[in-house]
Design a protein around this motif. Structure first.
Motif, short mmCIF file in Angstrom:
data_model
loop_
_atom_site.label_atom_id
_atom_site.label_comp_id
_atom_site.label_asym_id
_atom_site.label_seq_id
_atom_site.Cartn_x
_atom_site.Cartn_y
_atom_site.Cartn_z
N CYS A 1 0.84 -1.20 0.00
CA CYS A 1 0.00 0.00 0.00
C CYS A 1 0.88 1.26 0.00
CB CYS A 1 -0.91 -0.02 1.22
SG CYS A 1 -1.81 1.51 1.52
N HIS B 1 -6.81 1.69 7.08
CA HIS B 1 -8.09 1.79 7.81
C HIS B 1 -7.73 1.83 9.29
CE1 HIS B 1 -12.51 0.68 8.09
NE2 HIS B 1 -12.11 0.65 9.35
N GLY C 1 -10.95 -0.67 2.65
CA GLY C 1 -9.91 0.16 2.07
C GLY C 1 -8.81 0.34 3.10
#
Length: 189
Positions: free
Chosen positions: A72, A119, A116
């Protein structure tokens, strides 16, 4: 002929080799210093240093749980700020990191409806999730939310979750009652 005897080909060659070695040494030292700084703030290092979820939910301190993934980009971009926040609040807040790629955390992913990353779930002193935030959170926003969490106040920059009613059960029970005015089968007398 060479007008300056101090600049012989041997001296030039020695100077060039010396400059090259110094440049290589500086490059290596810069590389290792940047690696050390990055690894101290890396997601993996922070996850290893985080509080275990079971401990965090039972030790009486408020908790910030972060759902993340190594791939990410936003999680990686926030890593340095999160490391600083964790350092500042480590005595008063638990920091838990759960990697969404680890199937061990699937029950928590479902429980907190993680759809998503990053979080963040804010959990009060009694282990109850009271708010959440999704996506990149600037450091001042995180700190304001943590200050409110510690003070047991409403979090200014997070979505409150709180308790919900079981509406579906009430409606289905009402549908079966002929005396309930919400029932379309009720007859007016």
């Amino acid at each position: 002929m060479n007008p300056n005897p101090s600049e012989s080909p041997t001296n030039n060659r020695f100077r060039n080799i010396l400059l090259a070695l110094v440049a290589i040494a500086l490059g290596i030292s810069l590389f290792f210093s940047s690696q050390t700084q990055t690894s101290a703030n890396s997601l993996e290092t922070q996850a290893q240093q985080s509080t275990a979820l079971e401990v965090a939910l039972s030790n009486g301190k408020p908790t910030l749980t972060e759902f993340y993934a190594d791939w990410c980009n936003t999680c990686q971009a926030m890593a340095e700020d999160l490391a600083a926040v964790k350092q500042k609040y480590q005595d008063s807040v638990n920091f838990v990191m759960l990697n969404v790629d680890n199937t061990k955390w699937l029950p928590e992913i479902l429980r907190y409806q993680v759809d998503g990353i990053p979080h963040f779930v804010f959990i009060n002193q009694t282990g109850e999730a009271i708010a959440e935030a999704i996506g990149e959170q600037p450091r001042p926003i995180l700190e304001a939310n943590l200050d409110a969490l510690i003070a047991q106040n409403a979090l200014p920059y997070a979505n409150s979750t709180g308790q919900v009613s079981q509406v579906e059960r009430s409606i289905s029970a009402a549908k079966n009652s002929k005396d309930d005015p919400r029932s379309h089968s009720a007859q007016v007398q």
